[in-house]
Design a protein around this motif. Structure first.
Motif, PDB file in Angstrom:
ATOM      1  N   THR A 131       0.838  -1.193   0.000  1.00 56.61           N
ATOM      2  CA  THR A 131       0.000   0.000   0.000  1.00 56.61           C
ATOM      3  C   THR A 131       0.875   1.245   0.000  1.00 56.61           C
ATOM      4  O   THR A 131       1.925   1.278   0.646  1.00 56.61           O
ATOM      5  N   GLY A 132       0.441   2.257  -0.708  1.00 57.79           N
ATOM      6  CA  GLY A 132       1.028   3.580  -0.618  1.00 57.79           C
ATOM      7  C   GLY A 132       0.059   4.476   0.138  1.00 57.79           C
ATOM      8  O   GLY A 132      -1.060   4.714  -0.319  1.00 57.79           O
ATOM      9  N   TYR A 133       0.479   4.934   1.303  1.00 52.34           N
ATOM     10  CA  TYR A 133      -0.354   5.816   2.120  1.00 52.34           C
ATOM     11  C   TYR A 133       0.141   7.250   1.996  1.00 52.34           C
ATOM     12  O   TYR A 133       1.276   7.506   1.600  1.00 52.34           O
ATOM     13  N   THR A 134      -0.711   8.182   2.403  1.00 47.00           N
ATOM     14  CA  THR A 134      -0.266   9.553   2.598  1.00 47.00           C
ATOM     15  C   THR A 134      -0.961  10.121   3.822  1.00 47.00           C
ATOM     16  O   THR A 134      -2.007   9.629   4.243  1.00 47.00           O
ATOM     17  N   TYR A 135      -0.357  11.153   4.412  1.00 46.34           N
ATOM     18  CA  TYR A 135      -0.958  11.799   5.579  1.00 46.34           C
ATOM     19  C   TYR A 135      -2.121  12.685   5.132  1.00 46.34           C
ATOM     20  O   TYR A 135      -2.008  13.418   4.148  1.00 46.34           O
ATOM     21  N   ASP A 136      -3.223  12.644   5.876  1.00 46.11           N
ATOM     22  CA  ASP A 136      -4.360  13.500   5.576  1.00 46.11           C
ATOM     23  C   ASP A 136      -4.359  14.672   6.552  1.00 46.11           C
ATOM     24  O   ASP A 136      -5.073  14.678   7.564  1.00 46.11           O
ATOM     25  N   HIS A 137      -3.518  15.662   6.247  1.00 40.10           N
ATOM     26  CA  HIS A 137      -3.411  16.878   7.054  1.00 40.10           C
ATOM     27  C   HIS A 137      -3.512  18.090   6.138  1.00 40.10           C
ATOM     28  O   HIS A 137      -3.300  17.992   4.918  1.00 40.10           O
ATOM     29  N   LEU A 138      -3.781  19.245   6.733  1.00 40.61           N
ATOM     30  CA  LEU A 138      -3.725  20.495   5.988  1.00 40.61           C
ATOM     31  C   LEU A 138      -2.289  20.979   5.864  1.00 40.61           C
ATOM     32  O   LEU A 138      -1.928  21.666   4.903  1.00 40.61           O
ATOM     33  N   THR A 139      -1.494  20.629   6.820  1.00 40.91           N
ATOM     34  CA  THR A 139      -0.040  20.778   6.794  1.00 40.91           C
ATOM     35  C   THR A 139       0.466  19.927   7.952  1.00 40.91           C
ATOM     36  O   THR A 139      -0.338  19.379   8.711  1.00 40.91           O
ATOM     37  N   TRP A 140       1.790  19.817   8.097  1.00 40.09           N
ATOM     38  CA  TRP A 140       2.260  18.920   9.156  1.00 40.09           C
ATOM     39  C   TRP A 140       3.638  19.339   9.655  1.00 40.09           C
ATOM     40  O   TRP A 140       4.600  19.408   8.899  1.00 40.09           O
ATOM     41  N   ARG A 141       3.707  19.669  10.916  1.00 33.84           N
ATOM     42  CA  ARG A 141       4.942  19.861  11.665  1.00 33.84           C
ATOM     43  C   ARG A 141       5.988  20.665  10.896  1.00 33.84           C
ATOM     44  O   ARG A 141       5.777  21.818  10.531  1.00 33.84           O
ATOM     45  N   ALA A 142       7.140  20.036  10.627  1.00 33.92           N
ATOM     46  CA  ALA A 142       8.250  20.741  10.000  1.00 33.92           C
ATOM     47  C   ALA A 142       7.945  21.171   8.570  1.00 33.92           C
ATOM     48  O   ALA A 142       8.685  21.967   7.990  1.00 33.92           O
ATOM     49  N   PHE A 143       6.856  20.664   8.004  1.00 38.53           N
ATOM     50  CA  PHE A 143       6.480  21.023   6.641  1.00 38.53           C
ATOM     51  C   PHE A 143       5.501  22.197   6.615  1.00 38.53           C
ATOM     52  O   PHE A 143       4.941  22.516   5.570  1.00 38.53           O
ATOM     53  N   ARG A 203      -2.273  -0.638  -3.543  1.00 39.23           N
ATOM     54  CA  ARG A 203      -3.365  -0.133  -2.730  1.00 39.23           C
ATOM     55  C   ARG A 203      -3.028   1.284  -2.273  1.00 39.23           C
ATOM     56  O   ARG A 203      -1.849   1.661  -2.197  1.00 39.23           O
ATOM     57  N   LEU A 204      -4.051   2.052  -1.950  1.00 42.22           N
ATOM     58  CA  LEU A 204      -3.890   3.462  -1.623  1.00 42.22           C
ATOM     59  C   LEU A 204      -4.628   3.759  -0.331  1.00 42.22           C
ATOM     60  O   LEU A 204      -5.686   3.178  -0.062  1.00 42.22           O
ATOM     61  N   GLY A 205      -4.089   4.668   0.480  1.00 47.26           N
ATOM     62  CA  GLY A 205      -4.796   4.949   1.718  1.00 47.26           C
ATOM     63  C   GLY A 205      -4.295   6.183   2.433  1.00 47.26           C
ATOM     64  O   GLY A 205      -3.267   6.779   2.076  1.00 47.26           O
ATOM     65  N   THR A 206      -5.025   6.556   3.476  1.00 50.46           N
ATOM     66  CA  THR A 206      -4.644   7.664   4.346  1.00 50.46           C
ATOM     67  C   THR A 206      -4.133   7.118   5.667  1.00 50.46           C
ATOM     68  O   THR A 206      -4.626   6.118   6.176  1.00 50.46           O
ATOM     69  N   LEU A 207      -3.125   7.797   6.220  1.00 57.43           N
ATOM     70  CA  LEU A 207      -2.621   7.494   7.571  1.00 57.43           C
ATOM     71  C   LEU A 207      -2.357   8.819   8.275  1.00 57.43           C
ATOM     72  O   LEU A 207      -1.254   9.321   8.222  1.00 57.43           O
ATOM     73  N   VAL A 208      -3.312   9.391   8.960  1.00 58.76           N
ATOM     74  CA  VAL A 208      -4.700   8.976   8.990  1.00 58.76           C
ATOM     75  C   VAL A 208      -5.589  10.196   8.771  1.00 58.76           C
ATOM     76  O   VAL A 208      -5.163  11.328   8.964  1.00 58.76           O
ATOM     77  N   THR A 209      -6.830   9.913   8.399  1.00 57.72           N
ATOM     78  CA  THR A 209      -7.878  10.924   8.341  1.00 57.72           C
ATOM     79  C   THR A 209      -8.473  11.084   9.735  1.00 57.72           C
ATOM     80  O   THR A 209      -8.582  10.118  10.481  1.00 57.72           O
ATOM     81  N   SER A 210      -8.870  12.313  10.084  1.00 62.87           N
ATOM     82  CA  SER A 210      -9.441  12.545  11.409  1.00 62.87           C
ATOM     83  C   SER A 210     -10.594  13.538  11.322  1.00 62.87           C
ATOM     84  O   SER A 210     -10.742  14.252  10.318  1.00 62.87           O
ATOM     85  N   PRO A 211     -11.390  13.635  12.380  1.00 65.56           N
ATOM     86  CA  PRO A 211     -12.481  14.619  12.403  1.00 65.56           C
ATOM     87  C   PRO A 211     -12.017  16.069  12.499  1.00 65.56           C
ATOM     88  O   PRO A 211     -12.859  16.970  12.449  1.00 65.56           O
ATOM     89  N   ASN A 212     -10.735  16.326  12.660  1.00 68.79           N
ATOM     90  CA  ASN A 212     -10.268  17.689  12.870  1.00 68.79           C
ATOM     91  C   ASN A 212     -10.789  18.658  11.807  1.00 68.79           C
ATOM     92  O   ASN A 212     -11.117  19.799  12.110  1.00 68.79           O
ATOM     93  N   PHE A 213     -10.806  18.208  10.553  1.00 69.36           N
ATOM     94  CA  PHE A 213     -11.348  19.089   9.508  1.00 69.36           C
ATOM     95  C   PHE A 213     -12.189  18.318   8.494  1.00 69.36           C
ATOM     96  O   PHE A 213     -12.497  18.832   7.424  1.00 69.36           O
ATOM     97  N   ARG A 214     -12.583  17.108   8.844  1.00 68.32           N
ATOM     98  CA  ARG A 214     -13.420  16.295   7.968  1.00 68.32           C
ATOM     99  C   ARG A 214     -14.830  16.178   8.545  1.00 68.32           C
ATOM    100  O   ARG A 214     -15.021  16.159   9.758  1.00 68.32           O
ATOM    101  N   GLN A 215     -15.818  16.067   7.651  1.00 64.33           N
ATOM    102  CA  GLN A 215     -17.211  15.860   8.031  1.00 64.33           C
ATOM    103  C   GLN A 215     -17.667  14.558   7.391  1.00 64.33           C
ATOM    104  O   GLN A 215     -17.391  14.307   6.215  1.00 64.33           O
ATOM    105  N   PRO A 216     -18.334  13.666   8.122  1.00 66.46           N
ATOM    106  CA  PRO A 216     -18.609  12.325   7.600  1.00 66.46           C
ATOM    107  C   PRO A 216     -19.380  12.284   6.286  1.00 66.46           C
ATOM    108  O   PRO A 216     -19.074  11.446   5.431  1.00 66.46           O
ATOM    109  N   VAL A 217     -20.374  13.147   6.093  1.00 63.75           N
ATOM    110  CA  VAL A 217     -21.202  13.077   4.888  1.00 63.75           C
ATOM    111  C   VAL A 217     -20.372  13.378   3.643  1.00 63.75           C
ATOM    112  O   VAL A 217     -20.402  12.630   2.658  1.00 63.75           O
ATOM    113  N   THR A 218     -19.629  14.471   3.666  1.00 61.57           N
ATOM    114  CA  THR A 218     -18.824  14.817   2.494  1.00 61.57           C
ATOM    115  C   THR A 218     -17.648  13.856   2.315  1.00 61.57           C
ATOM    116  O   THR A 218     -17.290  13.496   1.189  1.00 61.57           O
ATOM    117  N   LEU A 219     -17.064  13.423   3.417  1.00 57.91           N
ATOM    118  CA  LEU A 219     -15.949  12.473   3.330  1.00 57.91           C
ATOM    119  C   LEU A 219     -16.405  11.157   2.705  1.00 57.91           C
ATOM    120  O   LEU A 219     -15.702  10.591   1.858  1.00 57.91           O
TER     121      LEU A 219
END
Length: 299
Positions: free
Chosen positions: A33-45, A68-84
Motif C-alpha cells: 500500500t502507498g499511504y499519505t498523511y491526511d493533514h492540511l499541513t504537518w509539523r516541519a512542513f 493499494r492506496l490509503g490515508t494514515l490517517v484521516t481525522s475529524p479535525n477538519f473532515r465531516q462524515p457526509v462529504t468524506l
C-alpha cells in the motif's frame, strides 16, 4: 504469518515534478500500500509545499494499477462524515477498489485550529471520534442515512452505488486508548499504531516492544468483548515514531532486525516513509529500495 510492507508518500512534491513518479515507483518496488498523511499541513512542513490527501490519492489511482492506496490517517479535525463518505466512495470507484481509509481521532496540530475552532481536549476528540466512525460506516454501507447526533448530522444522505469493495472500503483504525480500541474492534478491518509516544525520545527498543505487546493485548480484549477474533484484523505499525525512529532505514540489516521483532509480536504490516531529503524522513534511497525489494524474503 505473512508480513506486508507498505510506504508513506508525503504530499510534498508537485504532481508533474516528482509526485506522480513517487507513486509509480512505489508500485514498481512492490509495496503493498502507498499511504499519505491526511493533514492540511504537518509539523516541519508547515512552511513547505503540502498538497491535499484525497486529490493526491485520486491522481495516484489513475497513475497506478495494483498498488493499494490509503490515508494514515484521516481525522475529524477538519473532515465531516457526509462529504468524506462521498469522496471516499468516488475514490474507491476511480481506483478500482484499492482504497483503505486510515482513520484516527486527531491531535493538537495545525489541523485542530485551522477552521477557526479551539483545539479539542482529548475527551472531546474521543467523543467526536466515537460518533464519527460509526456514522461513516453507515454512510459507506447504506444507500440512505439519517442521523442527528451530538456533533454530526446527515439528512437523507445518499451514497449510490456504494463502494466497489463490499460491504465498504476497509477501515484501518488508529487507536491506543480503550474507547478507540473498541472502535477498532467493532468497525476496523485493521488497527494502526505508531507505538508509545512517551518512549519516543528516552525509551529503549525493548521498552517499545513491550508497550506494543501491551497495546495488542488490549486490542485482543476489546475484540473478545464483542465476540470477535483479533486475527480478523490486520495490525499495522507506522514506523518513525518508536525509539528506533528513522534508524530503521539506516541499513538493510537494521530494518530486517526491526521487522523480525515486530512480526514476532503479531504485526502483519509495517509502513516505512519514502525518503524526503532535508527532513526528518531523509534516508538513503538505495537502502530504501533494497528494503522494499528484498527484506520480506529474509523474514
Amino acid at each position: 504469518m505473512t508480513l506486508r510492507l507498505s510506504t508513506v508518500i508525503l504530499p510534498v512534491d508537485r504532481w508533474h515534478e516528482g509526485g506522480r513518479a513517487a507513486w509509480q515507483r512505489a508500485e514498481q518496488l512492490g509495496f503493498h500500500t502507498g499511504y499519505t498523511y491526511d493533514h492540511l499541513t504537518w509539523r516541519a512542513f508547515r512552511d513547505r509545499t503540502w498538497f491535499g490527501a484525497l486529490p493526491t490519492l485520486t491522481a495516484a489511482a489513475t497513475a497506478t494499477e495494483r498498488l493499494r492506496l490509503g490515508t494514515l490517517v484521516t481525522s475529524p479535525n477538519f473532515r465531516q462524515p457526509v462529504t468524506l463518505a462521498k469522496e471516499l466512495m468516488s475514490l474507491d470507484d476511480i481506483s478500482g477498489g484499492r482504497v483503505t481509509l486510515g482513520i484516527g481521532a486527531g491531535g493538537n496540530g495545525f489541523d485542530a485550529t485551522a477552521l477557526g475552532q479551539d483545539a479539542w481536549t482529548p475527551k472531546e476528540r474521543a467523543d467526536r471520534f466515537a460518533e464519527f466512525v460509526p456514522l461513516l460506516d453507515r454512510l459507506l454501507t447504506e444507500e440512505s442515512v439519517n442521523h442527528q447526533g451530538t456533533f454530526y448530522s446527515a439528512v437523507e444522505s445518499r451514497n449510490i452505488p456504494g463502494c466497489l469493495q463490499r460491504p465498504r472500503l476497509p477501515f484501518a483504525v488508529a487507536a491506543t486508548g480503550p474507547r478507540g480500541l473498541r472502535l477498532a474492534a467493532r468497525h476496523g478491518q485493521a488497527w494502526v499504531t505508531t507505538g508509545d509516544p512517551k518512549l519516543f525520545e528516552n525509551g529503549t527498543p525493548e521498552e517499545s516492544r513491550q508497550a506494543l505487546a501491551g497495546q495488542l493485548d488490549k486490542l485482543g480484549k476489546a475484540c473478545a468483548e464483542i465476540g470477535r477474533d483479533i486475527a480478523e484484523l490486520d495490525k499495522v505499525l507506522l514506523t518513525g515514531f518508536t525509539p528506533e525512529a528513522n534508524g530503521v532505514l539506516d541499513s538493510f540489516d537494521a530494518f530486517v532486525d526491526f521487522a523480525g521483532h515486530h512480526k514476532e509480536l503479531g504485526f502483519t504490516e509495517i509502513v516505512i516513509h519514502s525518503p524526503i531529503p532535508d527532513s526528518e524522513f531523509a534516508a538513503d534511497q538505495a537502502v530504501f529500495e533494497r528494503i522494499a525489494t528484498e527484506a520480506l524474503a529474509q523474514l
